[in-house]
Design a protein around this motif. Structure first.
Motif, PDB file in Angstrom:
ATOM      1  N   LYS A  66      67.582  37.906  44.422  1.00  0.00           N
ATOM      2  CA  LYS A  66      67.521  39.165  43.822  1.00  0.00           C
ATOM      3  C   LYS A  66      67.368  38.778  42.200  1.00  0.00           C
ATOM      4  CE  LYS A  66      70.483  43.204  42.311  1.00  0.00           C
ATOM      5  NZ  LYS A  66      71.848  43.667  42.697  1.00  0.00           N
ATOM      6  N   GLN A  67      68.157  37.677  41.706  1.00  0.00           N
ATOM      7  CA  GLN A  67      68.015  37.154  40.366  1.00  0.00           C
ATOM      8  C   GLN A  67      66.309  36.765  40.093  1.00  0.00           C
ATOM      9  OE1 GLN A  67      71.037  34.604  40.118  1.00  0.00           O
ATOM     10  NE2 GLN A  67      72.365  35.852  38.801  1.00  0.00           N
ATOM     11  N   LYS A  68      65.953  36.339  41.120  1.00  0.00           N
ATOM     12  CA  LYS A  68      64.545  35.681  41.019  1.00  0.00           C
ATOM     13  C   LYS A  68      63.596  36.969  40.732  1.00  0.00           C
ATOM     14  CE  LYS A  68      64.959  31.336  43.029  1.00  0.00           C
ATOM     15  NZ  LYS A  68      64.782  30.249  44.036  1.00  0.00           N
ATOM     16  N   MET A  69      63.830  38.112  41.539  1.00  0.00           N
ATOM     17  CA  MET A  69      62.965  39.355  41.493  1.00  0.00           C
ATOM     18  C   MET A  69      63.020  39.698  40.057  1.00  0.00           C
ATOM     19  SD  MET A  69      61.200  39.406  44.174  1.00  0.00           S
ATOM     20  CE  MET A  69      60.723  41.364  44.011  1.00  0.00           C
ATOM     21  N   LEU A  70      64.301  39.890  39.411  1.00  0.00           N
ATOM     22  CA  LEU A  70      64.306  40.376  38.058  1.00  0.00           C
ATOM     23  C   LEU A  70      63.502  39.648  37.167  1.00  0.00           C
ATOM     24  CD1 LEU A  70      68.109  41.489  38.065  1.00  0.00           C
ATOM     25  CD2 LEU A  70      66.095  42.856  38.205  1.00  0.00           C
ATOM     26  N   ILE A  71      63.606  38.187  37.413  1.00  0.00           N
ATOM     27  CA  ILE A  71      62.798  37.328  36.441  1.00  0.00           C
ATOM     28  C   ILE A  71      61.477  37.741  36.504  1.00  0.00           C
ATOM     29  CG2 ILE A  71      62.068  34.825  35.982  1.00  0.00           C
ATOM     30  CD1 ILE A  71      65.070  34.055  36.646  1.00  0.00           C
ATOM     31  N   LYS A  72      60.660  37.739  37.620  1.00  0.00           N
ATOM     32  CA  LYS A  72      59.458  37.828  37.810  1.00  0.00           C
ATOM     33  C   LYS A  72      59.109  39.210  37.236  1.00  0.00           C
ATOM     34  CE  LYS A  72      57.603  36.956  42.034  1.00  0.00           C
ATOM     35  NZ  LYS A  72      57.511  36.765  43.653  1.00  0.00           N
ATOM     36  N   PHE A  73      59.873  40.356  37.372  1.00  0.00           N
ATOM     37  CA  PHE A  73      59.453  41.624  37.009  1.00  0.00           C
ATOM     38  C   PHE A  73      59.595  41.585  35.542  1.00  0.00           C
ATOM     39  CE2 PHE A  73      60.916  45.841  36.025  1.00  0.00           C
ATOM     40  CZ  PHE A  73      59.699  46.589  36.366  1.00  0.00           C
ATOM     41  N   LEU A  74      60.775  41.154  35.039  1.00  0.00           N
ATOM     42  CA  LEU A  74      61.131  41.238  33.791  1.00  0.00           C
ATOM     43  C   LEU A  74      60.871  40.336  32.643  1.00  0.00           C
ATOM     44  CD1 LEU A  74      64.691  43.065  34.309  1.00  0.00           C
ATOM     45  CD2 LEU A  74      62.647  44.265  33.722  1.00  0.00           C
ATOM     46  N   TYR A  75      61.169  39.184  32.791  1.00  0.00           N
ATOM     47  CA  TYR A  75      60.918  38.359  31.985  1.00  0.00           C
ATOM     48  C   TYR A  75      59.603  38.161  31.080  1.00  0.00           C
ATOM     49  CZ  TYR A  75      65.397  35.658  32.166  1.00  0.00           C
ATOM     50  OH  TYR A  75      66.650  35.456  32.199  1.00  0.00           O
ATOM     51  N   LYS A  76      58.332  38.735  31.801  1.00  0.00           N
ATOM     52  CA  LYS A  76      57.149  38.722  31.106  1.00  0.00           C
ATOM     53  C   LYS A  76      57.348  39.863  30.087  1.00  0.00           C
ATOM     54  CE  LYS A  76      55.211  39.413  34.997  1.00  0.00           C
ATOM     55  NZ  LYS A  76      54.351  39.463  36.153  1.00  0.00           N
ATOM     56  N   LYS A  77      58.371  40.543  30.074  1.00  0.00           N
ATOM     57  CA  LYS A  77      58.484  41.653  28.980  1.00  0.00           C
ATOM     58  C   LYS A  77      58.878  40.958  27.672  1.00  0.00           C
ATOM     59  CE  LYS A  77      59.045  45.251  32.353  1.00  0.00           C
ATOM     60  NZ  LYS A  77      57.957  46.103  32.141  1.00  0.00           N
ATOM     61  N   ALA A  78      59.347  39.835  27.808  1.00  0.00           N
ATOM     62  CA  ALA A  78      59.791  39.460  26.380  1.00  0.00           C
ATOM     63  C   ALA A  78      58.493  38.958  25.420  1.00  0.00           C
ATOM     64  CB  ALA A  78      60.758  38.184  26.608  1.00  0.00           C
ATOM     65  N   ARG A  79      58.729  39.081  24.183  1.00  0.00           N
ATOM     66  CA  ARG A  79      57.844  38.431  23.285  1.00  0.00           C
ATOM     67  C   ARG A  79      57.734  36.930  23.260  1.00  0.00           C
ATOM     68  NH1 ARG A  79      55.916  40.629  18.261  1.00  0.00           N
ATOM     69  NH2 ARG A  79      56.677  42.597  19.041  1.00  0.00           N
ATOM     70  N   THR A  80      59.026  36.454  23.457  1.00  0.00           N
ATOM     71  CA  THR A  80      59.152  34.994  23.317  1.00  0.00           C
ATOM     72  C   THR A  80      60.221  34.504  24.227  1.00  0.00           C
ATOM     73  OG1 THR A  80      58.313  34.694  20.958  1.00  0.00           O
ATOM     74  CG2 THR A  80      59.383  32.714  22.060  1.00  0.00           C
ATOM     75  N   ILE A  81      60.166  33.433  25.158  1.00  0.00           N
ATOM     76  CA  ILE A  81      61.070  32.669  25.955  1.00  0.00           C
ATOM     77  C   ILE A  81      61.320  31.528  25.558  1.00  0.00           C
ATOM     78  CG2 ILE A  81      61.860  32.126  28.269  1.00  0.00           C
ATOM     79  CD1 ILE A  81      59.901  34.490  29.036  1.00  0.00           C
ATOM     80  N   VAL A  82      62.556  31.212  25.110  1.00  0.00           N
ATOM     81  CA  VAL A  82      62.971  29.816  25.014  1.00  0.00           C
ATOM     82  C   VAL A  82      63.540  29.117  26.416  1.00  0.00           C
ATOM     83  CG1 VAL A  82      64.656  28.289  23.657  1.00  0.00           C
ATOM     84  CG2 VAL A  82      63.670  30.344  22.650  1.00  0.00           C
ATOM     85  N   ALA A  83      62.931  27.938  26.566  1.00  0.00           N
ATOM     86  CA  ALA A  83      63.431  26.920  27.617  1.00  0.00           C
ATOM     87  C   ALA A  83      63.816  25.918  27.269  1.00  0.00           C
ATOM     88  CB  ALA A  83      62.029  26.760  28.467  1.00  0.00           C
ATOM     89  N   GLN A  84      64.902  25.516  27.641  1.00  0.00           N
ATOM     90  CA  GLN A  84      65.867  24.411  27.004  1.00  0.00           C
ATOM     91  C   GLN A  84      65.065  22.768  27.512  1.00  0.00           C
ATOM     92  OE1 GLN A  84      70.123  24.822  28.015  1.00  0.00           O
ATOM     93  NE2 GLN A  84      69.525  26.729  28.629  1.00  0.00           N
TER      94      GLN A  84
END
Length: 351
Positions: A120-138
């Protein structure tokens, strides 16, 4: 005119929360106007880490729909230029709201590698994370996972290793003394909340094996053991008692200042099943403590060089962790080789 930054974070004191505060308080006050919004029920523990002078809003815990509404009204009230968060549960709710605020910059920091998330969390990532202007990965692996899972444009994901709050660590160690009463003991220390992810059920039997060879060894576990951590804590306490190690393993609970426990230990142990990028390991390395670390994420093998600053162990392997602990404790002081992101790195993504 200054850029107004609104940082959302949970009210507990986890690694993501402390990193969020560190990023916010280090932004240039001549350029940025930073405020914080703490989310969660009970004591607002993270507020103790926010320096005086910053505006701190509070949203008590509620059901997800009401929480989204609270987020919306807070954004409307503050009118920030940039909205930043570091925790999945907050990231997704804020990104749901991004459609209502097209002129605002949503910056999120991923708190874990994608493989640890549920379907379920992966589905939310697929749908929502692309809406961010910038994503910081560690880490690079974290970025690669997000790109593969969410088909996210690589250009919007920036790899920034966690900064270490050297000033705060030094301040908290200024007049510190050893918390260990038995100075003839060999001290191992682990820190983190009592949760299965931290692998304390692996650490305890590993220490039992170490203690057979290093009879004056003691283990201290520093971290939250009440509330949501209670069930796992009870399991670990039962394990300790069944191994007759109650006099050798000490669970000291949450400590506002855990750094003396790390500084005066002979070896820091990371027994986690998974991590994003473990701040406690980075802090132990900054304090030049030898480490025994489970290779729960790929970067651990790049940070911990066997025989130089510690020894690595296979994840969820009691024997391997015990061997790493026995070898690491012989190293004494080590050199810190970690290179963190800088304040200017984070300032660039906020502009």
């Amino acid at each position: 005119m200054k850029k107004k930054i609104l940082i959302f974070l949970q009210s507990g004191v986890g690694g993501a929360e402390r990193i969020s505060v560190l990023i916010g308080k280090n932004l240039n006050p001549d350029v940025f106007d930073v405020c914080f919004c703490c989310v969660g029920k009970g004591e607002n523990q993270i507020a103790k880490f926010i320096p005086t002078g910053y505006v701190v809003y509070r949203i008590p815990y509620s059901n997800p729909v009401l929480l989204i509404l609270h987020f919306f009204t807070t954004i409307m009230r503050v009118q920030p230029d940039v909205i930043f968060s570091s925790v999945f549960n907050i990231n997704t709710k804020l990104l749901l709201l991004s459609i209502f605020f097209p002129s605002k910059k949503f910056v999120i920091r991923s708190d874990n590698n994608v493989e640890v998330f549920s379907s379920k969390q992966k589905m939310l990532i697929k749908f929502l994370y692309k809406k961010a202007r910038t994503i910081v990965a560690q880490t690079q692996e974290m970025k690669d996972g997000l790109v593969a899972l969410g088909k996210i444009n690589e250009q919007k994901i920036i790899v920034l290793p966690n900064p270490v709050d050297e000033k705060e660590i030094n301040r908290k160690l200024q007049n510190a003394i050893s918390p260990y009463s038995n100075h003839s003991s060999i001290i191992f220390v682990a820190t983190g909340r009592f949760a299965r992810a931290k692998g304390f059920d692996i650490l305890v039997p590993a220490f039992a094996k170490v203690q057979k060879d290093v009879t004056n060894a003691e283990l201290y576990i520093v971290g939250k053991n009440d509330g949501t951590a209670t069930e796992y804590f009870v399991t670990i306490k039962s394990m300790i008692e069944s191994l007759s190690l109650s006099s050798k393993i000490h669970c000291v609970g949450f400590q506002e200042n855990p750094y003396p426990y790390i500084k005066y230990a002979d070896c820091f142990v990371l027994s986690s099943r998974y991590e994003g990028l473990p701040n406690v390991l980075l802090e132990a390395m900054y304090l030049k403590r030898p480490v025994a670390a489970a290779k729960c994420i790929p970067i651990i093998s790049r940070l911990v060089k066997d025989g130089e600053n510690g020894f690595t162990a296979e994840t969820e392997d009691v024997d391997s962790l015990a061997e790493a602990m026995k070898k690491a404790v012989l190293l004494k002081n080590i050199q810190n080789n970690y290179k963190s992101a800088t304040t200017s790195d984070f300032e660039k993504i906020m502009l």
